[in-house]
Design an enzyme around this catalytic site. Structure first.
Site, short mmCIF file in Angstrom:
data_model
loop_
_atom_site.label_atom_id
_atom_site.label_comp_id
_atom_site.label_asym_id
_atom_site.label_seq_id
_atom_site.Cartn_x
_atom_site.Cartn_y
_atom_site.Cartn_z
N TRP A 298 56.45 24.74 43.66
CA TRP A 298 55.78 23.56 44.20
C TRP A 298 54.63 23.33 43.23
CZ3 TRP A 298 50.86 22.33 46.04
CH2 TRP A 298 50.76 21.15 46.79
N ASN B 58 52.94 32.77 42.13
CA ASN B 58 52.63 31.89 43.26
C ASN B 58 51.12 31.87 43.39
OD1 ASN B 58 52.38 30.69 45.81
ND2 ASN B 58 52.74 32.62 46.86
N GLY B 59 50.51 30.69 43.34
CA GLY B 59 49.05 30.61 43.44
C GLY B 59 48.48 29.73 42.34
N LYS C 75 53.72 12.68 61.11
CA LYS C 75 55.19 12.79 60.99
C LYS C 75 55.75 11.61 60.19
CE LYS C 75 56.13 16.54 62.73
NZ LYS C 75 54.95 16.94 62.01
#
Ligand code: G6P
Length: 606
Positions: free
Chosen positions: A74, A98-99, A482
């Site tokens: 991501w 990750n990070g 949403k």
């Protein structure tokens, strides 16, 4: 935030890395990659997009190592692309991360001066080169200690080395990391769920720790490089089904599952025979708690906002609600008689975890409400209240939201009774109402035809507003969230009474506006605000509940009526049409409902 996995074995690892990456896609899905080591050569395959694409690419290439690392991304630093996908390698190491490395720009400049050349725009590539640089003058363990010291920010790392045919280094600061133990092989993963198909024996790294994973041995170290012992935990074996069944999307399955998940959760906490709520082993006496701070992100934050109304109405507690990313940087006055409650579906959200950590360091009372009981937030809490709703896969939270509200409500009822705010008769009545909730949700779900038609108008509009008062205000925020998440539309949630202080200027002819106005004590006030937007041209979709009384308002475009329930429980029902509205609007637009663009299920960066 991203997902990482590593396996060192005496069997080929590629297909198992791919399978684990599929399980980690809830952490990110904009690109993916794998690196394995074969006869001293690091082989990498990377792609933009999902793990499915990576899998297809791999099928055309020989990538057969017995040790490897994989990654789903991501994007933080550098756009999603094949070049920026992990792993990132130098001539001697390959890294998955990750990070966020906050000082990567400075480190990159220093390394460039030393002759290191960078290919990507990521912060992660810096780690590969930093390790390479330190390895020139240090042994492997000292290299890791020194590199970790140099890095600012948060990370979970997996590193393989060209000249180490059987070694994966794992390291953690901030971002979670688990290691798994198998027969003649060992594993590394962002969470134990990614490893569950291979082992049920795991250990978790704490902040600052690192480990050297070989196929027959794992050594753990603290920040300074001193060897430490780790507990091996046994995970429950049931790897629950992650199947969509006959549903088109996980989200629609999860919406329809809500009667069952609510029933299961009520059954976990309600003692039907003695008509009371059981919260076993609650570690504090009721008079030790004078206030509550409820903390969460996104949908979980909205459940906290609703709970504030319940606790204020039904208990003596002073209640504050905070967004975790704000809470963690505020100058807080910690109070010994305050219970800090952290709400998180995944139990891994970086901001929520960091907020918890601050409370922990200040020795506060910590309770968490989570879906994933093996998560970091659950592990680091003094007390955990699970929501028992089973795996939630769709990125936009639905059944977990209802589960979070339910557990918060039951906690509120228990405290309310223990504090003698409600008597036994009222308590029992409220429990009886709870026992009916599942059936009422089931009935309320039967609105698809109508909501599908209504959704077309939303999908074709430029933007919309969601209005409510009292606990319908957080529901309005949730409805708007949403629609943003799934239909990529501007949608604004607002307290109905606040419209006249600015947002009314946004209303134009034909703009769809959702008004959540159940027949509670604020109904008439909300209806007046509804009239104000109708007069200015809005097309109002009114969400209310069944009543004998007429609706005293004209020119309402559409009305959706949910079942009748006690006022406290109305948020459980008024949420349902909003979940479906977002679902069908996204369907109308042809968007990826379970994996909306730019988002991730579990947000493990700040
Ligand atoms: C992400 C998800 C949201 C969720 C939020 C908090 O943004 O997309 O659906 O509400 O994280 O997640 P948590 O796991 O802490 O409830």
């Amino acid at each position: 935030m991203c997902g990482i996995v590593g396996i060192t074995s005496n069997k080929q690892v590629t297909s198992r890395i791919i399978n684990s990456l599929k399980k980690l896609e809830y952490r990110g899905y904009d690109s993916a990659g794998i690196a394995t080591l074969e006869e001293g050569i690091i082989k990498e395959v990377k792609c933009e997009g999902r793990v499915d694409i990576l899998e297809k690419n791999i099928s055309k290439i020989n990538i057969n190592g017995e040790i490897g690392i994989g990654h789903v991304r991501w994007a933080t630093h550098g756009k999603p692309s094949t070049l920026n996908a992990h792993p990132h390698s130098s001539e001697v190491v390959s890294v998955v991360h990750n990070g966020i490395i906050e000082n990567s720009t400075i480190l990159k400049k220093l390394l460039e001066k030393k002759g290191h050349q960078f290919k990507s725009q990521t912060d992660t590539e810096v780690i590969a080169h930093l390790v390479t640089d330190y390895l020139k003058k240090n042994n492997l363990k000292n290299t890791i200690v020194k590199v970790l010291k140099k890095l600012h920010g948060s990370f979970a790392l997996g590193i393989i080395f060209k000249d180490q045919p059987d070694l994966i280094v794992g390291a953690r600061r901030g971002s979670p990391l688990a290691v798994g133990y198998g027969p003649n092989e060992n594993y590394l993963g962002s969470d134990s769920y990614a490893l569950k198909s291979m082992t049920n024996k795991v250990s978790y790294l704490n902040d600052g720790e690192f480990c050297l994973i070989k196929k027959d041995n794992i050594d753990f170290f603290d920040t300074k490089g001193n060897k430490i012992n780790k507990k091996i935990l046994n995970l429950s074996k049931n790897d629950q089904s992650y199947d969509k069944g006959d549903y088109k999307h996980f989200m629609s399955k999860e919406i329809e599952e809500q009667p069952t998940t609510i029933k299961n959760c009520v059954n976990e906490y309600v003692d039907k025979v003695n008509q009371k709520i059981n919260i076993y082993n609650f570690p504090w006496k009721i008079n030790e708690i004078k206030s509550l701070v409820l903390v969460g992100c996104g949908t979980a934050y909205h459940s906290c906002m609703i709970a504030k109304y319940w606790f204020e109405k039904n208990s003596l507690l002073e209640v504050n609600v905070d967004i975790a990313s704000e809470f963690r940087y505020r100058k807080l006055k910690f109070k010994k008689d305050c219970l800090y409650v952290f709400v998180s579906q995944s139990g891994e959200t970086a901001d929520t975890y960091a907020a918890l950590d601050i409370c922990k360091k200040n020795k506060m009372k910590i309770c968490s409400i989570v879906n994933v009981v093996e998560s970091s937030i659950a592990r680091d809490s003094d007390f955990v209240l699970p929501i028992h709703c089973g795996p939630e896969i769709g990125v936009a939270s639905t059944k977990a939201f209802l589960g979070q509200m339910l557990v918060l409500y039951m906690l509120c009822l228990k405290i309310s009774f223990d504090q003698k705010i409600i008597n036994k008769k009222v308590y029992v009545q409220k429990i009886k109402n709870l026992l009916l909730l599942s059936k009422l949700i089931k009935k309320t779900l039967l609105i698809d035809n109508k909501i599908q038609i209504i959704s077309k108008t939303f999908a074709n509009s430029r933007g919309s507003m969601f209005l409510g008062r009292g606990y319908s205000f957080p529901i309005a925020l949730e409805g708007a969230l949403k629609l943003k998440e799934l239909a990529y539309m501007h949608a604004e949630g607002y307290p109905a009474g606040e419209m006249k202080h600015g947002p009314l200027a946004l209303i134009e002819e034909g703009m769809p506006v959702v008004v959540i106005a159940p027949r509670d004590e604020l109904y008439k006030k909300t209806v007046s605000n509804m009239q104000e937007v109708i007069s200015r041209g809005a097309k109002v979709l009114l969400i209310t509940n069944k009543s004998k009384d007429e609706i005293f308002s004209e020119n309402i475009w559409e009305t959706i009526t949910v079942e009748n329930v006690s006022n406290d429980l109305l948020p459980f029902l008024t949420t349902i049409p909003l979940q479906k509205l977002a679902y069908y609007s996204a369907l109308e637009k042809g968007y990826d409902i379970d994996k909306p663009r730019n988002l991730a299920k579990s947000v493990t960066v700040e």
